[in-house]
Design a protein around this motif. Structure first.
Motif, short mmCIF file in Angstrom:
data_model
loop_
_atom_site.label_atom_id
_atom_site.label_comp_id
_atom_site.label_asym_id
_atom_site.label_seq_id
_atom_site.Cartn_x
_atom_site.Cartn_y
_atom_site.Cartn_z
N PHE A 11 24.77 116.29 -123.17
CA PHE A 11 24.30 114.90 -123.57
C PHE A 11 23.56 114.59 -122.21
CE2 PHE A 11 27.07 113.77 -126.49
CZ PHE A 11 28.29 114.49 -126.46
N TYR A 19 22.45 110.66 -120.54
CA TYR A 19 22.65 109.32 -120.42
C TYR A 19 21.73 108.63 -119.45
CZ TYR A 19 27.19 109.33 -123.19
OH TYR A 19 28.01 109.49 -124.21
N GLN A 35 21.04 105.33 -117.23
CA GLN A 35 21.52 104.12 -116.90
C GLN A 35 20.85 103.17 -116.08
OE1 GLN A 35 24.73 104.28 -113.48
NE2 GLN A 35 25.94 103.18 -114.56
N ARG A 47 23.41 98.89 -115.18
CA ARG A 47 24.58 99.65 -115.05
C ARG A 47 24.99 100.23 -116.29
NH1 ARG A 47 26.48 99.42 -109.59
NH2 ARG A 47 27.54 101.14 -110.15
N MET A 99 25.55 102.33 -119.45
CA MET A 99 25.34 103.76 -119.67
C MET A 99 24.81 103.75 -121.19
SD MET A 99 26.11 105.85 -117.26
CE MET A 99 26.55 107.30 -117.97
N LEU A 136 23.16 106.33 -124.42
CA LEU A 136 23.01 107.68 -124.71
C LEU A 136 21.49 108.06 -124.92
CD1 LEU A 136 24.15 110.59 -125.60
CD2 LEU A 136 24.35 109.46 -128.12
N ARG A 180 21.50 114.07 -127.53
CA ARG A 180 22.63 114.95 -127.40
C ARG A 180 22.35 116.34 -128.07
NH1 ARG A 180 27.50 113.21 -131.26
NH2 ARG A 180 27.64 115.41 -131.49
N PHE A 221 21.81 110.68 -116.23
CA PHE A 221 22.80 111.72 -116.00
C PHE A 221 22.88 112.99 -117.14
CE2 PHE A 221 24.82 109.73 -112.48
CZ PHE A 221 24.53 108.25 -112.58
N TYR A 260 34.35 114.17 -120.39
CA TYR A 260 32.80 114.53 -119.77
C TYR A 260 32.95 114.87 -118.73
CZ TYR A 260 30.86 112.53 -124.35
OH TYR A 260 30.48 112.30 -125.54
N PHE A 288 29.75 114.84 -115.76
CA PHE A 288 28.86 114.33 -115.37
C PHE A 288 28.24 115.25 -114.12
CE2 PHE A 288 28.06 110.74 -118.14
CZ PHE A 288 29.54 110.38 -118.63
N GLY A 289 26.81 114.91 -114.20
CA GLY A 289 26.26 115.50 -112.93
C GLY A 289 25.79 114.58 -112.18
N THR A 290 25.13 114.52 -111.07
CA THR A 290 25.19 113.67 -109.93
C THR A 290 23.95 112.77 -110.15
OG1 THR A 290 23.62 115.39 -108.79
CG2 THR A 290 26.22 115.00 -108.00
N ARG A 345 17.40 109.88 -110.13
CA ARG A 345 16.56 108.60 -110.26
C ARG A 345 15.31 108.71 -110.52
NH1 ARG A 345 17.85 103.63 -109.25
NH2 ARG A 345 19.90 104.24 -108.07
N TYR A 349 36.47 105.38 -115.66
CA TYR A 349 35.47 105.96 -114.46
C TYR A 349 35.07 104.96 -113.47
CZ TYR A 349 33.97 109.34 -117.83
OH TYR A 349 33.85 110.32 -118.86
N GLN A 366 32.38 104.11 -110.26
CA GLN A 366 31.11 104.66 -109.57
C GLN A 366 30.75 103.94 -108.25
OE1 GLN A 366 27.59 103.56 -112.01
NE2 GLN A 366 26.69 105.48 -111.58
N GLN A 383 25.77 106.78 -106.90
CA GLN A 383 26.55 108.03 -107.46
C GLN A 383 26.95 108.17 -108.62
OE1 GLN A 383 29.88 108.98 -104.54
NE2 GLN A 383 28.80 108.09 -102.66
N SER A 384 27.45 109.40 -108.90
CA SER A 384 27.69 109.48 -110.37
C SER A 384 29.23 109.04 -110.87
CB SER A 384 27.91 111.11 -110.36
OG SER A 384 28.03 111.18 -111.76
N LEU A 385 29.42 109.08 -111.89
CA LEU A 385 30.77 108.55 -112.42
C LEU A 385 31.75 109.61 -112.10
CD1 LEU A 385 28.53 107.19 -114.27
CD2 LEU A 385 30.21 106.99 -115.96
N PHE A 429 32.52 99.88 -108.73
CA PHE A 429 32.09 99.51 -110.38
C PHE A 429 32.98 100.47 -110.98
CE2 PHE A 429 29.40 97.46 -113.01
CZ PHE A 429 28.84 98.67 -114.00
N LEU A 455 30.48 109.59 -126.22
CA LEU A 455 31.07 108.64 -125.70
C LEU A 455 30.42 107.05 -125.71
CD1 LEU A 455 32.96 109.61 -122.20
CD2 LEU A 455 34.02 109.14 -124.57
N PHE A 514 30.27 103.48 -123.87
CA PHE A 514 30.85 102.83 -122.69
C PHE A 514 30.59 101.59 -122.71
CE2 PHE A 514 30.92 106.38 -119.67
CZ PHE A 514 29.96 107.45 -120.45
N GLY A 515 31.74 101.02 -122.07
CA GLY A 515 31.57 99.38 -121.76
C GLY A 515 30.52 99.19 -120.82
N ASN A 516 30.35 97.65 -120.53
CA ASN A 516 29.17 97.25 -119.48
C ASN A 516 29.69 97.50 -118.20
OD1 ASN A 516 27.42 96.99 -121.63
ND2 ASN A 516 27.69 94.71 -121.62
#
Lengths: 115, 117
Positions: free
Chosen positions: A35, A37, A39, A43, A45, A47, A50, A91, A103, A105-107, A110, B36, B38, B42-44, B91, B106, B108-110
Motif C-alpha cells: 500500500f 498511504y 498523510q 495527520r 492517513m 489510502l 494498493r 508511507f 501492517y 510501515f516505511g519511514t 515528505r 499506533y 507517531q 516519524q513513521s507510525l 499522536f 486498513l 484509520f481514525g483521525n
C-alpha cells in the motif's frame, strides 16, 4: 521478519510535473499486499493505492500509479501532473496475506510540491 | 466507504492522570483494531493489536500496564494511557480492518494528540 524501506526522506516536484517515490521491502512470503498511504498536515492517513502481490499488472488510481517489481521487491509510486494538494508525507506499507492484518510501515517520504 | 471514528481528537491532561481514547468502526465490524503511536516527523509505530473478546497483543517494548487496551465489541476499542507522564505526549492513531473483507485495507481514525503537562 518483514521490513519496508523508503530511502528518500524528502522529495520535491514542480506543480504539473511527475515524481516517483521509492519503496523496497523484504519478505520471504509469496502472497502479500502493498500500500501507499498519504498523510497530509491534518495527520489523517489516506489510502492512495494498493497492490496485490499475486497480480502482475501495476495498480493505477487516476494520477497515481505504481511500478511493482516482485522479484526485486520494489514498489514505487508515481504521481503524474502533481498538484499542490499532493504535498504530504507518503508511507509505503506491507501486509501479509496470512495471519493478522498487521501492517509494516516505511519511514515515510515528505513530498513538497512547488508552485 | 468505511469510516473509523476516533475520539477525542485532542486532549490535555495533567501528569499522573489517566486518559481514555476511543476508536469506533462506524459502518463495519472490526475483529481486529490496531493502535499506533507517531512521533513528530516519524513513521507510525505499532503499539498493540486489539482483538475483540480477547487480550490485546503488545509489541515489544510497549508497557501493557501503562497502555491498557480493551476491545469489548466488534465496533469499539479503547486505549487508556494510565498515570500519564510528559513523555507519553504523542499522536495516537487507531485503525481497523473489516471483518467481512479479508483483503480490505486498513481504515484509520483521525488520530488523537495527547499532551501531558
Amino acid at each position: 521478519a518483514q521490513t519496508v524501506t523508503q530511502s528518500q526522506p524528502e522529495m520535491s516536484v514542480q506543480e504539473a510535473e511527475t515524481v516517483t517515490l521509492s519503496c523496497t521491502y523484504d519478505t520471504s512470503e509469496s502472497d502479500y499486499y502493498l500500500f501507499w498511504y498519504k498523510q497530509p498536515p491534518s495527520r489523517q492517513m489516506i489510502l492512495v493505492i494498493r497492490q496485490e502481490a499475486y497480480k502482475q499488472q501495476n495498480a493505477t488510481e487516476n494520477r497515481f500509479s505504481v511500478n511493482f517489481q516482485k522479484a526485486a521487491k520494489s514498489f514505487s509510486l508515481k504521481i503524474s501532473d502533481s498538484q499542490l494538494g499532493d504535498a504530504a508525507m507518503y508511507f509505503c506499507a506491507y501486509r501479509s496475506a496470512l495471519g493478522t492484518y498487521k501492517y509494516i510501515f516505511g519511514t515515510g517520504t515528505r513530498l513538497k510540491v512547488l508552485a | 466507504g468505511a469510516v473509523v471514528s476516533q475520539h477525542p481528537s485532542r486532549v490535555i491532561c495533567k501528569s499522573g492522570t489517566s486518559v481514555k481514547i476511543e476508536c469506533r468502526s462506524l459502518d463495519f465490524q472490526a475483529t481486529t483494531m490496531f493502535w499506533y503511536r507517531q512521533f513528530p516527523k516519524q513513521s507510525l509505530m505499532l503499539m498493540a493489536t486489539s482483538n475483540e473478546g480477547s487480550k490485546a497483543t503488545y509489541e515489544q517494548g510497549v508497557e501493557k500496564d501503562k497502555f491498557l487496551i480493551n476491545h469489548a465489541s466488534l465496533t469499539l476499542s479503547t486505549l487508556t494511557v494510565t498515570s500519564a507522564h510528559p513523555e507519553d505526549s504523542s499522536f495516537y492513531i487507531c485503525s481497523a480492518s473489516n471483518r467481512g473483507k479479508t483483503d480490505s485495507p486498513l481504515h484509520f481514525g483521525n488520530g488523537t494528540r495527547l499532551t501531558v503537562t
